[in-house]
Motif scaffolding. Structure first.
Motif, PDB file in Angstrom:
ATOM      1  N   TYR A  16       0.852  -1.184   0.000  1.00  0.00           N
ATOM      2  CA  TYR A  16       0.000   0.000   0.000  1.00  0.00           C
ATOM      3  C   TYR A  16       0.889   1.236   0.000  1.00  0.00           C
ATOM      4  CZ  TYR A  16      -3.918  -2.965   1.420  1.00  0.00           C
ATOM      5  OH  TYR A  16      -4.901  -3.907   1.487  1.00  0.00           O
ATOM      6  N   LEU A  18       0.828   4.981   1.072  1.00  0.00           N
ATOM      7  CA  LEU A  18       0.019   5.902   1.863  1.00  0.00           C
ATOM      8  C   LEU A  18       0.818   7.177   2.013  1.00  0.00           C
ATOM      9  CD1 LEU A  18      -2.784   5.288   3.185  1.00  0.00           C
ATOM     10  CD2 LEU A  18      -1.566   5.233   5.360  1.00  0.00           C
ATOM     11  N   CYS A  47      -0.979  -9.018   9.824  1.00  0.00           N
ATOM     12  CA  CYS A  47      -0.142  -9.923   9.047  1.00  0.00           C
ATOM     13  C   CYS A  47      -0.710 -10.160   7.647  1.00  0.00           C
ATOM     14  CB  CYS A  47       0.089 -11.232   9.782  1.00  0.00           C
ATOM     15  SG  CYS A  47      -1.382 -12.191  10.029  1.00  0.00           S
ATOM     16  N   SER A  50      -6.614  -9.867   6.041  1.00  0.00           N
ATOM     17  CA  SER A  50      -7.682  -9.148   5.336  1.00  0.00           C
ATOM     18  C   SER A  50      -7.247  -8.789   3.924  1.00  0.00           C
ATOM     19  CB  SER A  50      -8.060  -7.875   6.089  1.00  0.00           C
ATOM     20  OG  SER A  50      -8.588  -8.196   7.338  1.00  0.00           O
ATOM     21  N   THR A  51      -5.988  -8.396   3.794  1.00  0.00           N
ATOM     22  CA  THR A  51      -5.480  -8.030   2.471  1.00  0.00           C
ATOM     23  C   THR A  51      -5.600  -9.202   1.504  1.00  0.00           C
ATOM     24  OG1 THR A  51      -3.959  -6.445   3.467  1.00  0.00           O
ATOM     25  CG2 THR A  51      -3.447  -7.198   1.251  1.00  0.00           C
TER      26      THR A  51
HETATM   27  N1  LIG Z   1      -5.991   0.373   2.608  1.00  0.00           N
HETATM   28  C1  LIG Z   1      -4.812   0.320   3.254  1.00  0.00           C
HETATM   29  N2  LIG Z   1      -3.939   1.335   3.140  1.00  0.00           N
HETATM   30  C2  LIG Z   1      -2.749   1.294   3.785  1.00  0.00           C
HETATM   31  N3  LIG Z   1      -2.352   0.290   4.572  1.00  0.00           N
HETATM   32  C3  LIG Z   1      -3.172  -0.751   4.739  1.00  0.00           C
HETATM   33  C4  LIG Z   1      -4.455  -0.793   4.097  1.00  0.00           C
HETATM   34  N4  LIG Z   1      -5.063  -1.953   4.445  1.00  0.00           N
HETATM   35  C5  LIG Z   1      -4.211  -2.589   5.258  1.00  0.00           C
HETATM   36  N5  LIG Z   1      -3.068  -1.885   5.445  1.00  0.00           N
HETATM   37  C6  LIG Z   1      -1.894  -2.296   6.247  1.00  0.00           C
HETATM   38  O1  LIG Z   1      -1.463  -3.541   5.784  1.00  0.00           O
HETATM   39  C7  LIG Z   1      -1.083  -4.377   6.862  1.00  0.00           C
HETATM   40  C8  LIG Z   1      -1.900  -5.661   6.818  1.00  0.00           C
HETATM   41  O2  LIG Z   1      -3.248  -5.347   7.106  1.00  0.00           O
HETATM   42  P1  LIG Z   1      -4.432  -6.401   7.086  1.00  0.00           P
HETATM   43  O3  LIG Z   1      -4.418  -7.148   5.823  1.00  0.00           O
HETATM   44  O4  LIG Z   1      -5.675  -5.672   7.414  1.00  0.00           O
HETATM   45  O5  LIG Z   1      -4.006  -7.365   8.293  1.00  0.00           O
HETATM   46  P2  LIG Z   1      -4.896  -8.317   9.185  1.00  0.00           P
HETATM   47  O6  LIG Z   1      -6.232  -8.477   8.559  1.00  0.00           O
HETATM   48  O7  LIG Z   1      -4.119  -9.591   9.239  1.00  0.00           O
HETATM   49  O8  LIG Z   1      -4.972  -7.685  10.517  1.00  0.00           O
HETATM   50  C9  LIG Z   1      -1.287  -3.584   8.114  1.00  0.00           C
HETATM   51  O9  LIG Z   1      -0.051  -3.041   8.510  1.00  0.00           O
HETATM   52  C10 LIG Z   1      -2.230  -2.499   7.719  1.00  0.00           C
HETATM   53  O10 LIG Z   1      -2.006  -1.327   8.455  1.00  0.00           O
END
Ligand SMILES: Nc1ncnc2c1ncn2[C@@H]1O[C@H](COP(=O)(O)OP(=O)(O)O)[C@@H](O)[C@H]1O
Ligand SMILES: [Mg+2]
Lengths: 257, 280
Positions: A16, A18, A47, A50-51
């Motif tokens: 990502y 940002l 980790c 969700s991504t």
């Molecule tokens: N839309 C986004 N923009 C910037 N950073 C993101 C975004 N979505 C997730 N992240 C970052 O990516 C990393 C993995 O997030 P995520 O996939 O939500 O992890 P989990 O679901 O395992 O907690 C985290 O450090 C989070 O802050």
């Protein structure tokens, strides 16, 4: 080559951007899922669980590698992959009936067919009495049943669930776990399920995929061989739980060292 | 899978007398302050604290004459309906026109970056100019009369409707777009299936504020030399030093504004039954 897997995640990475900082949320993830499999993703928050799910859903495009469904690259969200969100994501202005009918109606199914589908799924999730209620009139467990039915009524082959029971109380959660397994066994769905709970992962899945942060990646995968229906109080279940717990902690210990 | 629980526990039915009391109580409570004010007014006048303001009884008598005539038989007797109708038609005309322009414009500005960049700075620049400041210009543009009043009401109602519509459109939960697109509702179809219903509560808030402001500016609007209208009555009352006329005009505007607000709220609660903050 053997049969094509329903999901094939090949070297998927996601960074990502940002403002000026870059966050590597996922690096070189590889995973294949067979049709009808129930796979849980588990790991500390941040980790990339969700991504990974959002890439399979088509909400995010991978920065590296590719995600395939039935061998074809995933190009965006589509009804064959339905997501169940932790915060439900129901349309607050639609009744239970209309929420479940939203997908089929959007896809131009004939009215009578939509009605039949909706009624079938409403009785399947046991909400006949609440068919005309709005989401704000339902409990968390009822909302999540509607969210699941909404995806199934739309002929999803893959159901993506991101900590779907995380906001529910323990009793409701257990009941929904049972209901989900029953649905899964009856329909031959493929489920990709994110959870924080080792117990939930072992109770539900055929395979538990352990993920690690910094950057997010897949650390290991464990086949769960326990026969179904599983009994969380049985010594066998506890043995698996202990083993998996040790693995999870050893990952963390390695990192700390 | 079948043993579902009601989220709202059934409330035990109270006895009839208690039910009646529950309904009457809020009405009684809401009457206390106005009655005290009326009493204070009455005593102040009776004690001779002011000779310029008539007593409540005199105003009440005049109100009857204003409404049905037969007491004073002057130029204003039995003319309430004429003035009320004139004002209401300007209020509703200006308001409906404002809604017809502001809602589509707000939807466009909220959704389309090009339109937003084109219009938003201009509209933000115009917004702080009070309606009263437009009065002279509006008299030049639209002449002395009803069209000027109409225009001012339009201006007064326009901004709250526009701004709330934009706010509603821009604050649709992103999750809902994801849900719609995974269910097969994409692109322009999302406008009617997601954006519009999600923005509806905000749009209604704007309409309610706009209608309130429309009644608010009608007096200013009718200062522009219209022969009829509640604002005109108040202005005439002032020039003729007939304070009871001014007060009658104020009361009628207050009541008319209140009733039209209740109508909007009723409509809103019906249409937004799904919203937890609008219990219909
Ligand atoms: N839309 C986004 N923009 C910037 N950073 C993101 C975004 N979505 C997730 N992240 C970052 O990516 C990393 C993995 O997030 P995520 O996939 O939500 O992890 P989990 O679901 O395992 O907690 C985290 O450090 C989070 O802050
Ligand atoms: Mg997450």
């Amino acid at each position: 080559m053997a049969e094509i897997p329903i999901l094939d995640i090949q070297g998927v990475g996601k960074t990502y951007v940002l403002n000026d900082s870059r966050i590597e949320a996922l690096r070189d993830a590889n995973l294949t899922v067979k049709k009808g499999e129930f796979v849980c993703l588990i790991g500390a928050s941040g980790c990339g669980k969700s991504t990974l799910l959002r890439i399979v859903a088509g909400f995010e495009a991978p920065s590296a590698g590719q995600a395939l469904m039935w061998g074809k690259p995933i190009a965006g969200p589509a009804p064959d992959r339905g997501m169940v969100f932790q915060d439900y994501g129901l349309f607050p202005w639609l009744s239970v009936r209309e929420n479940i009918g939203f997908g089929p109606a959007s896809r131009g199914r004939p009215k009578a067919e939509v009605r039949d589908t909706v009624e079938r799924f409403i009785s399947l999730i046991g909400l006949t009495r609440f068919a005309d209620a709005y989401p704000h009139q339902l409990s968390g467990g009822m909302k999540q049943r509607v969210a699941i039915a909404r995806v199934l009524a739309n002929d999803a082959e893959v159901v993506l669930m991101d900590e779907p029971f995380g906001a529910l109380d323990a009793m409701t959660r257990e009941r929904l776990q049972d209901e989900l397994l029953e649905l899964w066994q009856r329909t031959g769905l493929t489920v990709l399920f994110v959870t924080h709970s080792i117990e939930e992962a072992i109770f539900l899945s055929d395979r538990v995929v352990v993920m690690e942060p910094g950057p997010g990646r897949i650390a290991s995968a464990h086949q769960v061989e326990l026969p179904r229906p599983r009994d969380v109080a049985s010594p066998e279940f506890n043995e698996v739980r202990r083993e998996l717990g040790l693995r999870l902690h050893s990952h963390h210990a390695k990192k700390a060292a | 899978m079948s043993d579902v629980t009601l989220t709202q526990a059934p409330v035990a039915r109270p006895v009839p007398a208690l039910r009646l009391w529950r309904r009457v109580r809020p009405v009684l409570l809401s009457l206390i302050v106005p009655l005290l004010l009326l009493l204070g007014w009455h005593w102040a006048v009776a004690a001779g604290m002011t000779r310029l303001i008539p007593s409540p009884a005199e105003v009440a008598e005049y109100m009857v004459d204003f409404a049905v005539g037969g007491i004073w038989d002057d130029a204003f007797s039995a003319t309430l309906h004429i003035h009320l109708l004139a004002s209401a038609s300007r209020v509703y005309g200006g308001f409906v026109l404002a809604a017809l322009v502001a809602i589509p414009l707000g939807l466009l500005i909220g959704r389309n970056a090009f339109v937003r960049q084109l219009l938003d700075p201009f509209l933000q620049l115009m917004r702080p100019i009070p309606v009263t400041a437009w009065l002279p210009l509006s008299m030049i543009l639209f002449g002395l009369g009803a069209r000027s009043a109409f225009f001012l009401v339009f201006l007064g109602a326009f901004y709250p409707i526009l701004l709330n519509t934009i706010f509603g459109v821009k604050n649709v939960e992103p999750r809902l777009f994801e849900a719609a697109s995974m269910l097969g509702c994409r692109g322009n179809a999302q406008f009617f299936k997601v954006v519009l219903p999600a923005a509806l509560p905000s749009i209604f808030t704007g309409l309610r504020l706009g209608l309130g402001l429309a009644w608010f500016v009608i007096v200013v609007g009718e200062m522009t030399g219209v022969p009829q209208g509640l604002g005109a009555v108040i202005m005439d009352g002032r020039t003729l030093s007939r304070t009871e006329l001014v007060i009658c005009g104020m009361i009628v505007i207050g009541i008319a504004g209140f009733i039209s607000d209740r109508v909007v709220v009723l409509l809103m609660n019906r249409l937004l039954r799904w919203s937890p903050s609008h219990h219909g």
